[in-house]
Design a protein around this motif. Structure first.
Motif, PDB file in Angstrom:
ATOM      1  N   MET A 156      73.416 -12.791  43.820  1.00 41.85           N
ATOM      2  CA  MET A 156      73.274 -14.127  44.389  1.00 41.85           C
ATOM      3  C   MET A 156      72.358 -14.115  45.612  1.00 41.85           C
ATOM      4  O   MET A 156      71.483 -14.974  45.771  1.00 41.85           O
ATOM      5  N   ARG A 157      72.537 -13.133  46.489  1.00 45.61           N
ATOM      6  CA  ARG A 157      71.697 -13.053  47.683  1.00 45.61           C
ATOM      7  C   ARG A 157      70.223 -12.883  47.312  1.00 45.61           C
ATOM      8  O   ARG A 157      69.342 -13.475  47.939  1.00 45.61           O
ATOM      9  N   ARG A 158      69.951 -12.083  46.307  1.00 45.35           N
ATOM     10  CA  ARG A 158      68.557 -11.870  45.888  1.00 45.35           C
ATOM     11  C   ARG A 158      67.978 -13.125  45.238  1.00 45.35           C
ATOM     12  O   ARG A 158      66.811 -13.465  45.443  1.00 45.35           O
ATOM     13  N   LEU A 159      68.793 -13.836  44.479  1.00 49.48           N
ATOM     14  CA  LEU A 159      68.327 -15.080  43.877  1.00 49.48           C
ATOM     15  C   LEU A 159      68.010 -16.115  44.955  1.00 49.48           C
ATOM     16  O   LEU A 159      66.973 -16.788  44.900  1.00 49.48           O
ATOM     17  N   ILE A 160      68.888 -16.245  45.934  1.00 50.04           N
ATOM     18  CA  ILE A 160      68.673 -17.193  47.017  1.00 50.04           C
ATOM     19  C   ILE A 160      67.407 -16.859  47.792  1.00 50.04           C
ATOM     20  O   ILE A 160      66.667 -17.752  48.229  1.00 50.04           O
ATOM     21  N   ALA A 161      67.141 -15.561  47.939  1.00 49.80           N
ATOM     22  CA  ALA A 161      65.960 -15.117  48.684  1.00 49.80           C
ATOM     23  C   ALA A 161      64.675 -15.199  47.866  1.00 49.80           C
ATOM     24  O   ALA A 161      63.588 -14.925  48.385  1.00 49.80           O
ATOM     25  N   GLY A 162      64.802 -15.551  46.588  1.00 54.81           N
ATOM     26  CA  GLY A 162      63.622 -15.647  45.737  1.00 54.81           C
ATOM     27  C   GLY A 162      63.160 -14.320  45.168  1.00 54.81           C
ATOM     28  O   GLY A 162      62.051 -14.230  44.623  1.00 54.81           O
ATOM     29  N   ASP A 163      63.992 -13.295  45.270  1.00 58.03           N
ATOM     30  CA  ASP A 163      63.636 -11.969  44.750  1.00 58.03           C
ATOM     31  C   ASP A 163      63.986 -11.901  43.269  1.00 58.03           C
ATOM     32  O   ASP A 163      64.823 -11.105  42.825  1.00 58.03           O
ATOM     33  N   LEU A 164      63.314 -12.746  42.491  1.00 54.34           N
ATOM     34  CA  LEU A 164      63.679 -12.920  41.083  1.00 54.34           C
ATOM     35  C   LEU A 164      63.331 -11.703  40.239  1.00 54.34           C
ATOM     36  O   LEU A 164      64.050 -11.370  39.290  1.00 54.34           O
ATOM     37  N   GLU A 165      62.247 -11.034  40.565  1.00 64.09           N
ATOM     38  CA  GLU A 165      61.820  -9.896  39.751  1.00 64.09           C
ATOM     39  C   GLU A 165      62.837  -8.752  39.831  1.00 64.09           C
ATOM     40  O   GLU A 165      63.120  -8.105  38.818  1.00 64.09           O
ATOM     41  N   THR A 166      63.379  -8.522  41.014  1.00 59.55           N
ATOM     42  CA  THR A 166      64.396  -7.473  41.155  1.00 59.55           C
ATOM     43  C   THR A 166      65.605  -7.785  40.278  1.00 59.55           C
ATOM     44  O   THR A 166      66.153  -6.893  39.611  1.00 59.55           O
ATOM     45  N   VAL A 167      66.005  -9.059  40.249  1.00 59.44           N
ATOM     46  CA  VAL A 167      67.141  -9.452  39.418  1.00 59.44           C
ATOM     47  C   VAL A 167      66.792  -9.297  37.943  1.00 59.44           C
ATOM     48  O   VAL A 167      67.600  -8.796  37.149  1.00 59.44           O
ATOM     49  N   ARG A 168      65.594  -9.710  37.568  1.00 58.60           N
ATOM     50  CA  ARG A 168      65.180  -9.577  36.162  1.00 58.60           C
ATOM     51  C   ARG A 168      65.208  -8.124  35.710  1.00 58.60           C
ATOM     52  O   ARG A 168      65.593  -7.806  34.588  1.00 58.60           O
ATOM     53  N   GLN A 169      64.781  -7.237  36.597  1.00 59.25           N
ATOM     54  CA  GLN A 169      64.736  -5.819  36.258  1.00 59.25           C
ATOM     55  C   GLN A 169      66.091  -5.135  36.373  1.00 59.25           C
ATOM     56  O   GLN A 169      66.260  -4.007  35.912  1.00 59.25           O
ATOM     57  N   GLY A 170      67.046  -5.829  36.978  1.00 59.36           N
ATOM     58  CA  GLY A 170      68.382  -5.253  37.120  1.00 59.36           C
ATOM     59  C   GLY A 170      68.478  -4.173  38.177  1.00 59.36           C
ATOM     60  O   GLY A 170      69.409  -3.353  38.147  1.00 59.36           O
ATOM     61  N   ASN A 171      67.525  -4.154  39.124  1.00 61.02           N
ATOM     62  CA  ASN A 171      67.526  -3.108  40.157  1.00 61.02           C
ATOM     63  C   ASN A 171      68.364  -3.545  41.353  1.00 61.02           C
ATOM     64  O   ASN A 171      67.870  -3.729  42.460  1.00 61.02           O
ATOM     65  N   ILE A 172      69.653  -3.705  41.118  1.00 62.69           N
ATOM     66  CA  ILE A 172      70.539  -4.237  42.157  1.00 62.69           C
ATOM     67  C   ILE A 172      71.050  -3.135  43.079  1.00 62.69           C
ATOM     68  O   ILE A 172      71.154  -3.313  44.284  1.00 62.69           O
TER      69      ILE A 172
END
Length: 260
Positions: A156-172
């Protein structure tokens, strides 16, 4: 091969980021709420605070009249904990051990009525195996207070920050090189699925910091703890807020016969 993360060299940053900040006050308040009935005005318990860090939880438990073993593998953290414990005047009730979870078995620490395992699981390379090993020190009928960093919160924090590529890649998860970013953030449903096979019965499940970490940074700077904390308490056991909280706290009882 990834290894467990130990906090040598990071104790001061940990203190500043957690306990010198409202985040630490909220965290302690929710944990203490959940443990209140178990440890306040009750007969003395033998408690293991595994990965007890700077000693805040161990001190509170000792102040309630319990005997606490604080095990912490970071020498730097343990040194700071020792000083804080002396300042609190509870050094006679707390034993300090420079040990990791994996090292406890070889040191014949005995068994415990309650084990607190707070914000440690997410720093382990093999969290499920580490938890199973820890439970060998818990008496049948004893209690486990387990708090862990929530995978969903990081997404959620990454989505809010606009870090969409990290979420897409699953690099949490962190690689362990980025300070206080956990290497093994865990999904609540995943940990819940471990409990019964490990012989544990869930008693209380709370979210820790359901919304505070999502507040705009400028808003957080002016937010008053005495206004935030009642709402954090209100939402801590309500969905969907609980499952989005920064940490998950699960208070469990060990069954007298293991399900495995």
């Amino acid at each position: 091969m990834q290894h467990d993360r130990i906090f040598d060299g990071l104790a001061q940053r940990f203190q500043r980021s957690i306990y010198d900040d409202p985040r630490g006050a909220i965290r302690l308040a929710i944990l203490q709420d959940d443990l209140q009935a178990l440890v306040v005005n009750t007969p003395p318990l033998r408690i293991l605070d595994a990965g007890g860090g700077l000693g805040q939880m161990a001190i509170w438990l000792a102040e309630q009249g319990h005997r606490v073993v604080l095990a912490e593998p970071s020498g730097e953290m343990l040194q700071r904990a020792a000083a804080t414990i002396v300042d609190a005047g509870v050094q006679d009730s707390i034993q300090l051990l420079p040990l990791s979870v994996q090292e406890l078995a070889a040191n014949d620490c005995g068994s415990f009525d309650l084990i607190t395992f707070h914000a440690v699981l997410e720093w382990m390379a093999q969290p499920r195996a580490g938890l199973a090993e820890l439970l060998s020190h818990l008496k049948p009928g004893g209690w486990l207070s387990l708090m862990f960093f929530n995978h969903h919160s990081t997404v959620m924090r990454r989505l809010i920050a606009g870090d969409l590529e990290t979420v897409r890649q699953g690099n949490i998860a962190s690689d362990g090189q980025r300070g206080l970013a956990p290497i093994s953030p865990l999904k609540p449903d995943e940990v819940l699925s471990w409990l019964a096979p490990m012989g544990l019965e869930l008693h209380t499940w709370s979210g820790v910091r359901c919304f505070y970490d999502y507040m705009y940074r400028d808003v957080r700077k002016t937010a008053k703890l005495d206004e935030v904390l009642p709402l954090e308490r209100q939402y801590s056991q309500q969905e969907p807020w609980r499952s989005l909280a920064r940490y998950q706290h699960m208070l469990c009882r060990k069954l007298t016969t293991n399900a495995e």
